[in-house]
Design a protein around this motif. Structure first.
Motif, short mmCIF file in Angstrom:
data_model
loop_
_atom_site.label_atom_id
_atom_site.label_comp_id
_atom_site.label_asym_id
_atom_site.label_seq_id
_atom_site.Cartn_x
_atom_site.Cartn_y
_atom_site.Cartn_z
N UNK A 179 24.60 -11.05 -42.93
CA UNK A 179 23.88 -9.79 -43.13
C UNK A 179 22.40 -9.96 -42.79
N UNK A 180 21.84 -11.11 -43.15
CA UNK A 180 20.43 -11.38 -42.82
C UNK A 180 20.25 -11.48 -41.31
N UNK A 181 21.18 -12.15 -40.66
CA UNK A 181 21.10 -12.29 -39.19
C UNK A 181 21.11 -10.92 -38.52
N UNK A 182 21.96 -10.03 -39.01
CA UNK A 182 21.99 -8.67 -38.44
C UNK A 182 20.67 -7.95 -38.71
N UNK A 183 20.10 -8.21 -39.90
CA UNK A 183 18.85 -7.56 -40.28
C UNK A 183 17.69 -7.94 -39.36
N UNK A 184 17.64 -9.19 -38.94
CA UNK A 184 16.51 -9.67 -38.14
C UNK A 184 16.80 -9.67 -36.64
N UNK A 185 17.94 -9.11 -36.26
CA UNK A 185 18.28 -9.06 -34.83
C UNK A 185 17.18 -8.31 -34.08
N UNK A 186 16.72 -8.93 -33.01
CA UNK A 186 15.62 -8.36 -32.24
C UNK A 186 14.25 -8.85 -32.68
N UNK A 187 14.22 -9.55 -33.83
CA UNK A 187 12.96 -10.09 -34.35
C UNK A 187 12.97 -11.62 -34.40
N UNK A 188 13.92 -12.22 -33.69
CA UNK A 188 14.08 -13.68 -33.76
C UNK A 188 12.84 -14.44 -33.30
N UNK A 189 12.02 -13.82 -32.47
CA UNK A 189 10.79 -14.49 -32.01
C UNK A 189 9.79 -14.65 -33.15
N UNK A 190 9.90 -13.76 -34.14
CA UNK A 190 8.96 -13.79 -35.27
C UNK A 190 9.55 -14.35 -36.55
N UNK A 191 10.88 -14.22 -36.72
CA UNK A 191 11.53 -14.67 -37.94
C UNK A 191 12.60 -15.70 -37.57
N UNK A 192 12.39 -16.95 -37.99
CA UNK A 192 13.23 -18.05 -37.55
C UNK A 192 13.96 -18.71 -38.72
N UNK A 193 15.29 -18.81 -38.62
CA UNK A 193 16.05 -19.62 -39.56
C UNK A 193 16.09 -21.04 -39.02
N UNK A 194 15.60 -22.00 -39.80
CA UNK A 194 15.46 -23.38 -39.31
C UNK A 194 16.56 -24.31 -39.83
N UNK A 195 17.53 -23.76 -40.59
CA UNK A 195 18.64 -24.56 -41.07
C UNK A 195 18.32 -25.31 -42.35
N UNK A 196 19.22 -26.22 -42.70
CA UNK A 196 19.01 -27.09 -43.85
C UNK A 196 18.24 -28.32 -43.37
N UNK A 197 17.03 -28.49 -43.88
CA UNK A 197 16.15 -29.55 -43.40
C UNK A 197 16.01 -30.68 -44.41
N UNK A 198 15.66 -31.85 -43.90
CA UNK A 198 15.26 -32.94 -44.77
C UNK A 198 13.93 -32.55 -45.43
N UNK A 199 13.67 -33.15 -46.59
CA UNK A 199 12.48 -32.78 -47.35
C UNK A 199 11.20 -32.93 -46.53
N UNK A 200 11.08 -34.00 -45.78
CA UNK A 200 9.87 -34.23 -44.99
C UNK A 200 9.67 -33.14 -43.94
#
Length: 362
Positions: A233-254
């Motif tokens: 649902x979030x992905x659909x919400x930000x469709x077309x705005x991916x240049x400004x809103x980025x999901x970076x995944x599950x990251x290591x703490x650092x």
């Protein structure tokens, strides 16, 4: 010197466990007993770690006879282990259940319940959870006044509860590598992806600011996906705005710290039952302005117009207004010193360690 056994029987590994690990490193005589399912998270520690399979109890809970049999079997293993210690610290409620074995066998061991999660104010919790906690715990430590009030509301004895604010190591913010002419504003949000954490509010508020075209916004959000449907649902919400809103995944703490380092604003949009988000404490230590829901323990972190702003929970328009104010007035620069002062006042690792040891009489 006291010998202390910390127990982490939960299958979950989250912020509470990360905070506890940092504390255990700094308290002499500590050993951690961990559920085998989390073994990979404890490969590099500076203190003794032991592993035990607590999972059979969980698997067999549907059958009361098998549950009793499994609990009986693990009781004798734990009784033998407990005999080497003078204090047990249970990091979560599951761990407190296993720590209760020391009381069942009338062992002369103090039990401290280190609470990180709130309980719903239900009749069941008042009848059973509060009664059990009062009976088993010699001391109860909570990291916020909010959590103390929550426990009192279900009937946990106030006299047993002490507040010890969580602390984090100071993270020195590195110089940002930006073009001198750049007016890009970077905003970040980290937490498990589910409705409780409210990433939908964050993305819609950012989307609204971006759509106005007045500011150059780069927004990041990351975390493990708990709810795939919610994430879609979030992905659909930000469709077309991916240049400004980025999901970076599950990251290591650092990697999370690196993104916070280059951020101007760090946001927490929890909708309910939030205690004391570690990510906000780390952001303050780096001098970052913070924005968070006005619920749980978050108001004990955020001081309005000093280190950030609180917004009405589950209100994306209020979040939008607060973010826009900080951006338009460039408060992400002028409130940096306030963020560092808040960290130094309440949330340093030294304050955390000394207060915890004082309460536990270590």
């Amino acid at each position: 010197m006291k010998r202390i056994l910390w127990i982490s029987a939960s299958r979950i590994f989250g912020g509470a466990h990360i905070i506890s690990n940092k504390l255990i490193e700094r308290i002499p005589g500590s050993t951690l007993l961990v559920n085998t399912v989390n073994e990979s998270n404890y490969k590099q520690t500076s203190y003794p770690v032991e592993f035990m399979d607590f999972n059979n109890i969980r698997k067999e809970f549907k059958s009361i006879i098998i549950f009793i049999k499994e609990f009986y079997a693990i009781s004798f293993k734990l009784r033998k282990k407990f005999s080497n210690y003078s204090e047990i610290i249970a990091i979560d409620f599951n761990s407190l259940i296993f720590a209760s074995i020391a009381k069942i066998f009338r062992m002369n061991i103090d039990i401290t319940y280190y609470v990180h999660s709130a309980f719903k104010n239900t009749t069941l919790n008042k009848m059973f959870i509060a009664t059990f906690v009062n009976m088993i715990s010699d001391k109860i430590i909570v990291p916020s006044n909010y959590l103390k009030i929550n426990l009192q509301s279900i009937g946990v004895k106030s006299s047993k509860i002490d507040i010890v604010y969580n602390g984090v190591e100071k993270i020195n913010s590195l110089p940002l590598k930006r073009n001198d002419n750049s007016k890009e504003i970077i905003i970040s949000h980290f937490g498990r992806i589910n409705d409780q954490k409210g990433q939908d509010l964050y993305c819609r508020a950012i989307k609204q600011i971006v759509s106005e075209g007045k500011y150059d916004i780069r927004a990041y959000f990351g975390g493990e996906i708990d709810d795939k449907k919610y994430f879609e649902e979030i992905k659909r919400e930000i469709k077309g705005y991916e240049e400004n809103i980025n999901y970076v995944g599950k990251l290591m703490h650092q990697d999370v710290i690196e993104i916070i380092n280059k951020s101007d604003i760090v946001v927490c949009t929890s909708k309910y039952l939030e205690n004391l988000p570690t990510i906000l404490l780390e952001a303050l230590s780096m001098g970052k302005v913070v924005v968070g829901s006005n619920l749980g323990g978050i108001p004990e972190i955020i001081e309005n117009y000093k280190n950030g702003l609180l917004f009405e929970p589950n209100n994306e328009d209020d979040l939008y207004q607060k973010l826009k104010f900080i951006i338009s007035e460039e408060k992400y620069t002028s409130w940096q010193q306030g963020a560092i002062e808040s960290y130094n006042k309440k949330f340093t690792m030294d304050k955390f360690r000394s207060k915890f040891m004082e309460v536990c009489n270590i």
